[in-house]
Write a protein that holds these residues in place. Structure first.
Motif, short mmCIF file in Angstrom:
data_model
loop_
_atom_site.label_atom_id
_atom_site.label_comp_id
_atom_site.label_asym_id
_atom_site.label_seq_id
_atom_site.Cartn_x
_atom_site.Cartn_y
_atom_site.Cartn_z
N TYR A 94 0.79 -1.22 0.00
CA TYR A 94 0.00 0.00 0.00
C TYR A 94 0.83 1.28 0.00
N LEU A 95 1.78 1.37 0.93
CA LEU A 95 2.50 2.63 1.12
C LEU A 95 3.39 3.00 -0.06
N LYS A 96 4.24 2.09 -0.51
CA LYS A 96 5.13 2.41 -1.63
C LYS A 96 4.36 2.78 -2.90
N PRO A 97 3.34 1.99 -3.30
CA PRO A 97 2.58 2.39 -4.48
C PRO A 97 1.88 3.75 -4.32
N MET A 98 1.40 4.03 -3.11
CA MET A 98 0.74 5.31 -2.86
C MET A 98 1.73 6.46 -3.01
N LEU A 99 2.92 6.29 -2.45
CA LEU A 99 3.93 7.35 -2.54
C LEU A 99 4.41 7.56 -3.97
N GLU A 100 4.50 6.48 -4.73
CA GLU A 100 4.88 6.60 -6.15
C GLU A 100 3.81 7.39 -6.91
N GLU A 101 2.56 7.08 -6.67
CA GLU A 101 1.47 7.79 -7.33
C GLU A 101 1.42 9.25 -6.88
N ALA A 102 1.62 9.49 -5.59
CA ALA A 102 1.62 10.86 -5.07
C ALA A 102 2.72 11.70 -5.74
N LYS A 103 3.85 11.08 -5.96
CA LYS A 103 4.96 11.78 -6.62
C LYS A 103 4.56 12.16 -8.05
N LYS A 104 3.94 11.23 -8.76
CA LYS A 104 3.48 11.50 -10.13
C LYS A 104 2.47 12.65 -10.16
N LEU A 105 1.68 12.76 -9.11
CA LEU A 105 0.64 13.78 -9.05
C LEU A 105 1.11 15.08 -8.39
N ASP A 106 2.40 15.14 -8.05
CA ASP A 106 2.99 16.31 -7.37
C ASP A 106 2.29 16.64 -6.06
N LEU A 107 1.89 15.60 -5.32
CA LEU A 107 1.26 15.81 -4.02
C LEU A 107 2.34 15.96 -2.96
N THR A 108 2.16 16.91 -2.08
CA THR A 108 3.11 17.09 -0.98
C THR A 108 2.70 16.20 0.19
N GLU A 109 3.58 16.10 1.15
CA GLU A 109 3.26 15.34 2.37
C GLU A 109 2.05 15.95 3.05
N SER A 110 1.98 17.26 3.04
CA SER A 110 0.85 17.98 3.63
C SER A 110 -0.46 17.65 2.90
N ASP A 111 -0.41 17.58 1.56
CA ASP A 111 -1.59 17.22 0.78
C ASP A 111 -2.07 15.82 1.17
N ILE A 112 -1.14 14.91 1.27
CA ILE A 112 -1.47 13.52 1.62
C ILE A 112 -2.07 13.46 3.02
N GLN A 113 -1.47 14.19 3.97
CA GLN A 113 -1.97 14.19 5.35
C GLN A 113 -3.40 14.72 5.41
#
Length: 124
Positions: A94-113
């Motif tokens: 779950y976590l690694k795929p989510m972080l990979e997708e977040a990077k592609k979408l230019d999401l920040t840690e704050s956005d994810i939180q």
């Protein structure tokens, strides 16, 4: 096949996970008797060999133990073992795929939180 099962994972894995979930959520605790393979076969309406395969995996992992002629029981420390295993798998599945997708979408840690908080119901 039972409506409780899906086609995303092999049936024996789903049965294994179903039993593991009962141990994790403490529906079954150490030394509790687990449903027999015949009971599980009837409940899920699946083949006996399929159920045996799922149960055997839990025995091999030291989560369940057999008492000949009596049944299967939850091994001491089974919940702790299952939690450790699931936590390890959580990162990969779950976590690694989510972080990979977040990077592609230019999401920040704050956005994810913020997304986590909203979907958990902490904040709107």
């Amino acid at each position: 096949m039972s409506k409780l099962l899906n086609e995303k994972k092999p049936i024996f894995v789903q049965i294994r996970d179903w039993l593991a979930d009962q141990i994790i959520d403490e529906t079954l605790v150490e030394h509790d008797k687990v449903p027999s393979t015949n009971e599980i076969v009837t409940y899920f309406k699946v083949n006996h060999i399929t159920v045996s395969k799922g149960v055997t995996e839990l025995v091999e992992e030291g989560v369940l133990y057999k008492k000949r002629g009596v049944g299967m029981f939850v091994e001491e420390g089974a919940r702790k073992k299952l939690l450790a295993s699931r936590r390890e798998g959580f990162v990969e599945e779950y976590l690694k795929p989510m972080l990979e997708e977040a990077k592609k979408l230019d999401l920040t840690e704050s956005d994810i939180q913020k997304m986590i908080d909203v979907n958990r119901g902490d904040k709107e």
